[in-house]
Design an enzyme around this catalytic site. Structure first.
Site, short mmCIF file in Angstrom:
data_model
loop_
_atom_site.label_atom_id
_atom_site.label_comp_id
_atom_site.label_asym_id
_atom_site.label_seq_id
_atom_site.Cartn_x
_atom_site.Cartn_y
_atom_site.Cartn_z
N ASP A 1 37.01 50.72 40.34
CA ASP A 1 36.84 49.28 40.08
C ASP A 1 35.98 49.02 38.84
O ASP A 1 35.84 47.87 38.39
CB ASP A 1 36.25 48.57 41.29
CG ASP A 1 37.34 48.03 42.23
OD1 ASP A 1 38.52 48.07 41.84
OD2 ASP A 1 37.01 47.57 43.33
N GLY B 1 43.47 42.53 49.30
CA GLY B 1 44.55 42.36 48.34
C GLY B 1 44.17 42.67 46.90
O GLY B 1 44.85 42.19 45.97
N GLY B 2 43.08 43.44 46.69
CA GLY B 2 42.72 43.81 45.32
C GLY B 2 42.57 42.59 44.44
O GLY B 2 41.89 41.61 44.78
N SER C 1 33.94 43.58 41.79
CA SER C 1 34.88 43.39 42.90
C SER C 1 35.61 42.06 42.78
O SER C 1 35.20 41.18 42.02
CB SER C 1 34.10 43.43 44.21
OG SER C 1 34.93 43.12 45.31
N SER C 2 36.69 41.94 43.55
CA SER C 2 37.37 40.64 43.70
C SER C 2 37.24 40.10 45.11
O SER C 2 37.80 39.05 45.44
CB SER C 2 38.87 40.77 43.37
OG SER C 2 39.06 41.20 42.06
N THR D 1 41.42 47.48 51.98
CA THR D 1 40.47 46.38 52.18
C THR D 1 40.80 45.62 53.47
O THR D 1 41.94 45.61 53.93
CB THR D 1 40.42 45.42 50.97
OG1 THR D 1 40.24 46.19 49.79
CG2 THR D 1 39.30 44.40 51.08
N ASN E 1 38.48 50.76 48.92
CA ASN E 1 39.28 50.51 47.71
C ASN E 1 40.74 50.89 47.95
O ASN E 1 41.37 50.32 48.81
CB ASN E 1 38.70 51.18 46.48
CG ASN E 1 39.28 50.60 45.19
OD1 ASN E 1 39.72 49.47 45.17
ND2 ASN E 1 39.29 51.38 44.12
N THR F 1 35.80 47.47 52.23
CA THR F 1 36.89 48.26 51.67
C THR F 1 36.49 49.71 51.40
O THR F 1 35.29 50.01 51.29
CB THR F 1 37.36 47.63 50.33
OG1 THR F 1 38.57 48.26 49.90
CG2 THR F 1 36.31 47.79 49.23
N1 GLY Z 1 38.22 47.31 45.69
C1 GLY Z 1 38.78 46.05 45.49
C2 GLY Z 1 37.75 45.01 45.15
O1 GLY Z 1 36.61 45.20 45.45
O2 GLY Z 1 38.07 43.99 44.53
#
Ligand code: GLY
Length: 621
Positions: free
Chosen positions: A464, A515-516, A493-494, A422, A442, A440
């Site tokens: 995800d 950072g996921g 997503s985050s 990301t 991912n 991203t």
């Molecule tokens: N792939 C990480 C996110 O979208 O949160």
């Protein structure tokens, strides 16, 4: 514990869906040719500035008057500034920067993936957001990553079955159609040059490659791209200082410069579809043709830090299908009445951690694609709901995840400690238009595959989704029915691209991070540092971070946290894991000149910073 049900927070999902105000964008084929309580807590009053690091440090932002770009790679920031200096709008520069990242950081983000952007339009003073996240292929099914015994496979993480329909090209082009001022081909050009002439690979690039080497080498097309001997018997991966030229990717970008539709309907589409068909992937031509980016209203809220000179801010961030905006606002609203600036440093962190647990427990239950499930956004960020949730926070004790919301405590999994996946970029132009963009593929290098002949690293965004209730994804996040897989659905997503204005809608702050699962907590800590503790953006970004995501029930602290605070948090009952670092944030703050000079006419300047955890660059002029 006060939740009315052991299984879920005390909130009924309502039918109102935030996505109802989304505007779908027609597929590219139809578009070509048009050119954010006063505390009763026992705490000893301390100075207002949070200090969570043992060694004193004083990072300084980059300052500029006219325009600024922050990105995770210096050459990407330079590409964006080149476009701004050519007269480009913030969106032109954001597109050039994002495409450059696609070339420079195949492990983090790219045209084989997707993302979200927020744009602040200086003319209208409005903030809009574009969802160009990947979508599940039409052939996707809810149990596609379970074997015959119902056991999760690893197919959602590596290989062709992990790939969701990419949205980056469609999204960037759509944003350009709406706001761009320079020709599309001109904003694509810096990325073409970087792919064709190459660049010296650095240690971050090499470490990322080595980390994913075995997967990449088992895919012939990826092996041809990332090893110097190409398809030879004993491939040698590119190493530190090597010049990395991507001829196929340069050719793909040249086609896209002429015709962005090529990605979804042309030669690039055909190559992707053929590669999928030959390797058991699900994505088809129909998936590519039907891809649509979606304009959505961002989720916004007012935040008033309790300070000597109280100022209210309007914080806007990405709405579902990203969970970022909802939980960012939840945490800010949960914390707002606590007068954090006058709490002890340990209390500041303890309250933040307890807010994180509440937010991530809600995430696991409620959040999903609003076009498929009812996500009660307005209720989740409402004062009425959050007042009730805040009342559960105990000042002198860490609540266990099970107390915040009953769930399976056995779900301990890693979170990503190094953010090689990301990428976030921020742009502010001379007219004070602004873009906050996070995108991203991912996991590092996405699915670990390249679509043969295109140079495009394809995402593994399908991971995800909730593979099955309670089964954690790459980031240890769990989910339920709301985030189950369905055809054409968007995985949760985050990502939290964020724009802050004052209550007169003047631009104040542009921020985000990779950072996921840690993205949302990273952004909330930067906002608290900047807005509550009055830190400049460089200090706000550099400060040590902590992270709690409810499940696993463990508090992560970066290595340089003040040992005294760590000890005190432990005494409160937090279960700690220390070490590592995460995030690669960047931010640009607009500083009103009269705030420091009392001068008229009213002008401003920019302060920007990239994360010392990464190797990015802030460039302004
Ligand atoms: N792939 C990480 C996110 O979208 O949160």
């Amino acid at each position: 514990m006060t939740s009315s049900s052991p299984d879920r927070p005390n909130l009924k999902p309502l039918r109102a869906t935030f996505g109802a105000i989304a505007i779908r964008v027609r597929p590219l084929v139809l578009r070509l040719g048009l050119t954010m309580i006063a505390s009763a807590l026992a705490s000893s009053p301390v100075p207002a500035i949070a200090s969570v690091t043992s060694p004193a440090s004083d990072p300084q932002p980059v300052r500029a008057n006219t325009g600024m770009v922050t990105a995770a790679h210096p050459l990407a920031s330079q590409a964006g500034v080149r476009i701004l200096q050519a007269g480009g709008h913030a969106i032109d520069a954001a597109i050039a920067t994002a495409l450059a990242i696609s070339v420079l950081e195949p492990y983090s983000a790219g045209i084989g993936g997707g993302g979200f952007l927020l744009i602040y339009d200086a003319d209208t003073r409005e903030i809009r957001s574009l969802d160009f996240r990947e979508r599940a292929p039409i052939a996707a099914t809810s149990e596609m990553y379970l074997d015959a015994d119902g056991v999760p496979t690893t197919d959602s993480r590596s290989g062709h079955r992990a790939v969701a329909v990419p949205g980056t090209v469609a999204g960037l082009y759509e944003a350009h159609q709406r706001y761009g001022q320079l020709p599309w081909a001109e904003v694509v050009q810096p990325a073409i040059e970087l792919a064709a002439t190459g660049f010296e690979v650095g240690d971050r690039w090499v470490q990322s490659l080595n980390w994913r080497a075995s997967t990449l080498l088992s895919n012939p097309a990826a092996r041809a791209v990332f090893s110097r001997e190409g398809t030879g018997e004993t491939p040698q991966l590119y190493g530190l200082g090597d010049r990395f030229i991507q001829s196929d990717l340069a050719a793909t970008l040249r086609r896209l410069a002429v015709d962005p539709e090529d990605f979804y309907h042309g030669q690039t589409a055909a190559a992707i579809v053929a590669d999928m068909a030959a390797n058991g992937g699900l994505m088809t031509q129909a998936d590519l043709e039907q891809y649509e980016p979606i304009w959505r209203d961002p989720v916004c809220g007012l935040f008033q830090p309790q300070r000597a000179n109280p100022e209210q801010f309007r914080v806007c961030a990405m709405a579902p299908p990203s969970s970022g905006g909802v939980h960012l606002l939840q945490m800010l609203t949960l914390l707002e009445p606590f007068d954090l600036a006058h709490q002890s440093a340990t209390q500041q962190q303890h309250l933040l951690i307890e807010a994180m647990k509440i937010a991530y427990a809600d995430r696991a239950y409620y959040l999903g694609d609003p076009d498929f499930v009812a996500v009660p956004v307005a209720e989740l960020v409402s004062s009425a709901y959050l007042d009730r949730r805040r009342a559960d926070i105990e000042p002198d004790r860490a609540r266990s995840a099970a107390e915040v919301q009953a769930a399976d405590p056995a779900l301990l999994r890693r979170i990503t400690m190094e953010s090689r996946d990301t990428s976030h970029l921020s742009v502010v132009d001379g007219n004070r238009n602004a873009v906050s963009l996070t995108f991203t593929v991912n996991g590092g290098f996405g699915a670990g595959i390249v679509a043969a002949g295109t140079g495009i690293v394809l995402n593994n965004e399908m991971d995800d989704f909730s593979i099955a209730p309670g089964v954690p994804n790459l980031y240890g996040l769990i989910g339920g029915a709301a985030n189950a897989i369905a055809a054409r659905k968007t995985p949760l997503s985050s990502m939290t691209p964020t724009i802050v204005t004052d209550t007169d809608a003047n631009l104040r702050l542009v921020v985000g991070s990779p950072g996921g699962s840690t993205i949302i907590t990273t952004v909330v800590q930067i906002l608290l540092n900047a807005l509550v503790y009055d830190q400049n953006v460089a200090t706000a970004i550099a400060a040590p971070r902590l992270h709690h995501q409810w499940q696993p029930d463990s508090l992560r602290l970066e290595a340089n946290f003040d040992p005294a605070i760590v000890r005190d948090l432990q005494a409160l009952g937090h279960s700690l894991v220390t070490g590592g670092q995460w995030g690669n944030a960047s931010a640009i703050e607009v500083i009103p000149a009269n705030a420091t000079q009392g001068s008229e006419p009213f002008t401003d300047y920019l302060e920007g910073a990239t994360d010392p955890r990464g190797q990015g660059l802030t460039q302004g002029f």
